[in-house]
Scaffold this active site. Sequence first.
Site, PDB file in Angstrom:
ATOM      1  N   GLY A 249      -4.570 -59.059 -42.694  1.00 38.81           N
ATOM      2  CA  GLY A 249      -5.154 -58.018 -43.524  1.00 38.81           C
ATOM      3  C   GLY A 249      -6.665 -57.905 -43.402  1.00 38.81           C
TER       4      GLY A 249
ATOM      5  CB  SER B 183       1.972 -59.546 -34.068  1.00 37.64           C
ATOM      6  OG  SER B 183       0.880 -59.716 -34.946  1.00 37.64           O
TER       7      SER B 183
ATOM      8  CG  ASP C 182       4.709 -57.457 -47.242  1.00 40.49           C
ATOM      9  OD1 ASP C 182       5.180 -58.420 -46.629  1.00 40.49           O
ATOM     10  OD2 ASP C 182       3.530 -57.096 -47.162  1.00 40.49           O
TER      11      ASP C 182
ATOM     12  CB  SER D 194       9.193 -63.834 -41.543  1.00 41.51           C
ATOM     13  OG  SER D 194       8.551 -63.381 -40.380  1.00 41.51           O
TER      14      SER D 194
END
Lengths: 500, 500
Positions: free
Chosen positions: B172, B198, B260, B268
């Site tokens: 973020g 990612s 979320d 995860s």
Amino acid sequence: MLKLKRIGIDTHRESIAYLNRGCTVYQPEEFQALAKIEVVGPDRQMPATLNIVDDPELLTPGELGLSEEAFRLFRLPEGTPVCIEHPRPLESLEAVRAKAQGHILSAGDYTAVIRDIAALRYSKMEIAAFLVACASFMTTEEVLNLTRAMAAVGHRLDWGDKWVVDKHCIGGIPGNRTSMILVPLVMAHGLVIPKTSSRAITSPAGTADTMEVLARVDIETDEMRAIVERIGGCLVWGGRVNLSPADDVMITVERPLGIDTREQMVASILSKKLTAGSRYLVLDIPVGPTAKVRSQAEAIRLRKLFEHIAGALGLMLETIITDGSQPIGRGVGPVLEARDVMAVLRNAPDAPSDLRERSLLLAGALIESDRNVKGGQGIRRARELLESGAALRAMERIIEAQGPSGNGLAASSLSSEVLAPRAGMVEAIDCLRIARVARMAGAPSFKAAGVDLLKKAGDAVRKGEPLYRIHAGLKADLDFAAELAGQDSGYLVDGMVETA
Amino acid sequence: MLKLKRIGIDTHRESIAYLNRGCTVYQPEEFQALAKIEVVGPDRQMPATLNIVDDPELLTPGELGLSEEAFRLFRLPEGTPVCIEHPRPLESLEAVRAKAQGHILSAGDYTAVIRDIAALRYSKMEIAAFLVACASFMTTEEVLNLTRAMAAVGHRLDWGDKWVVDKHCIGGIPGNRTSMILVPLVMAHGLVIPKTSSRAITSPAGTADTMEVLARVDIETDEMRAIVERIGGCLVWGGRVNLSPADDVMITVERPLGIDTREQMVASILSKKLTAGSRYLVLDIPVGPTAKVRSQAEAIRLRKLFEHIAGALGLMLETIITDGSQPIGRGVGPVLEARDVMAVLRNAPDAPSDLRERSLLLAGALIESDRNVKGGQGIRRARELLESGAALRAMERIIEAQGPSGNGLAASSLSSEVLAPRAGMVEAIDCLRIARVARMAGAPSFKAAGVDLLKKAGDAVRKGEPLYRIHAGLKADLDFAAELAGQDSGYLVDGMVETA
């Protein structure tokens, strides 16, 4: 800009957009990660789920494809220049997320969610999120708001000052074709009853499938209205009558997910009755060990919720909790059920009495909504109308108005009997098992396929006597159905399940 | 029987089957109502969601189409005779329904659900149902069981006796490219760190996008393993390393739904670390008003859950809660961030000190997992390795091993400055706003696009002095980004948000 192209794929109430992977204007994978895109035309826009096409024969890199329903919804011709953007956030999805976190939603939230669902702005996964979020708990006020929201997006039928009645059965009982008897009965009394019914999805026949043996049922709203104005009633398939577009979309997710909550059921049924313009509804809740509702306690909880919501909506409701311990009538499957219905209407001596009495009970309750009929007199009036042949004549008017099918009522001659392996007394019949055998035999696709019950609960059977006869469309189906019945006939005789 | 056909449509981790509406062997609409079908080949079967095709050029009535991924999964050649059946009930969906009703699921339930999801046996709506059902509440034991189930279906990397470490940031914060500094640092110390990262989905750059400016990152498992065996670390894109196939499927639903939860996040991340073979993990949780985690209380709740699950899994975990009140470094966007990273590694005098210090802090914590390093000495050791050029040399080894890209580090010359409309002191910078401006400018698609921050929190600004510079790939993007920045620059100066 991309050129709009219609893709001949029916994606079942989900708007899908197709983009070629070789598209140089946009980055297909980036959009795919967001699942949805916003399709933007010269004067309109629409969200759609994105699929990426690798085959240039299906779609070139300069085109944007829309699935059949999305293309219809977008109402722009092929070749129109369009662009795509990141999906605009659907505000109503915030309400879905809040509900998933356990919040109580407002009337405005439900209105927004349902409006977006009816307009196909939700993907299937978003609809699933809404349904599951609601499944854990809803206040009664929320159920009311959901019902109102669902009714608000429906195509409302207006019958003016007419006293419009309706009947609904919670379902799960094979052969329970009371609608096809009570609709003509109630019409014969002079009430208005615009009955819409469903087709079978997992059962061997829906009322629409059975009625279709006698007459056309695939009828649009305007024609249905004209028929009802003329003769006072109808028995049509609900699929063409746009009573609850949001429900039509949600059911495509509810059914495969097997989400079947009391709250959703009440909202779905009552929203449709509201848009159908009904004033008075008789609700049949069959209770039995293999019925949809398994206990009296469950039936009463369901009844209270129905009463609460119907009351708040100004819909008069009469609930009748009935015996759902075995199938009703003898035939299970469209032709066999239509045969039973016509036997009752014709006052045939061998007509199944349980189907007749159940129909008279429900018709009586509907007739008593007429203020000129005294309490307790409804069923007597219904019996008079049946015995006098008035109900049969009303059914003939319905068939004539909708268009006779010209089909006969003979079951398939490809048949096989399931025999009692020993003597005893039939205690109960498993509705689910009988439905499965009938489906395996080919019902409802083969209208003349199904099961003909030769013994019912309470009957004595001798060893080797037939319990029921399976009628199949194809030899292979007959063998499969007989094998299934051989493993477990669905008959409980003297406390034991019969196996061949 | 139908003939199998490959349909060149990528349906993004959902198996879709296509059937022509004119198919005479089956009734397409009946199957469509069930949403899914079972595709049955000579020796195998597979569930798939059904789409109905109206266009005979795409699919004839005698064919059954499978979407790209479904076709690959089914492993039978085109033309193979197949039939379709009603979908076989997936037992694990019973667990999903139970969870939706508020039940607690067992370890076996999670194993079954996750195995089916990883094998693409769930439709998107079924995955959504599972995620939403879990979103309302999960016990800690359930989170542990979910994590284990997700790890169990992953491709596990085995590093033998090696002490393998890893770092993860909750994310973020634009510009927070600490991985690209701490990986070479930790390698230079002698630890093994096989880092997968990612790509950006909604942010202006992921670590994989930024690393790609310097080297190839699109690397398969075997090659990655060889690189790590040889040089002790890597910085690759996680997309080719099959660490958590279930997560790869679930994310295609989680992300668009915006679900979320803490529990899903923990499962995860930790399942991936487990299959990556990590022994020791440093977790960075930035906290700030525009970061992903907004309060200390939230950070601590998250930390406790991470610690609990990691502990039960035998994974050593060190959590570091960091300042997330503004972007880290100066550049936001792949090239600009890579420039900052290289400036830190080269000990350039103008290298962003916040990026350097944050990286040293996290690298120090990783280095302290070496039992030969005393508590509190890790950061000192990290600083030595940076200042000596050892970290830079390790980075050069990584670039060489993965394959240098040969790209330069120059930002796009198409630029425009956002000026301070009055004098004052920068109090905070809105991470979300800066990310949006950088994306609008073209990052990460245009690697040289983004935002270069010229002032950071605590800096004094004069009227008309530039706050940041926007670099865009296209003129139109520059105008849009500048317009966005003009409405709200994202800079809070003396308690007021700056607007042009």
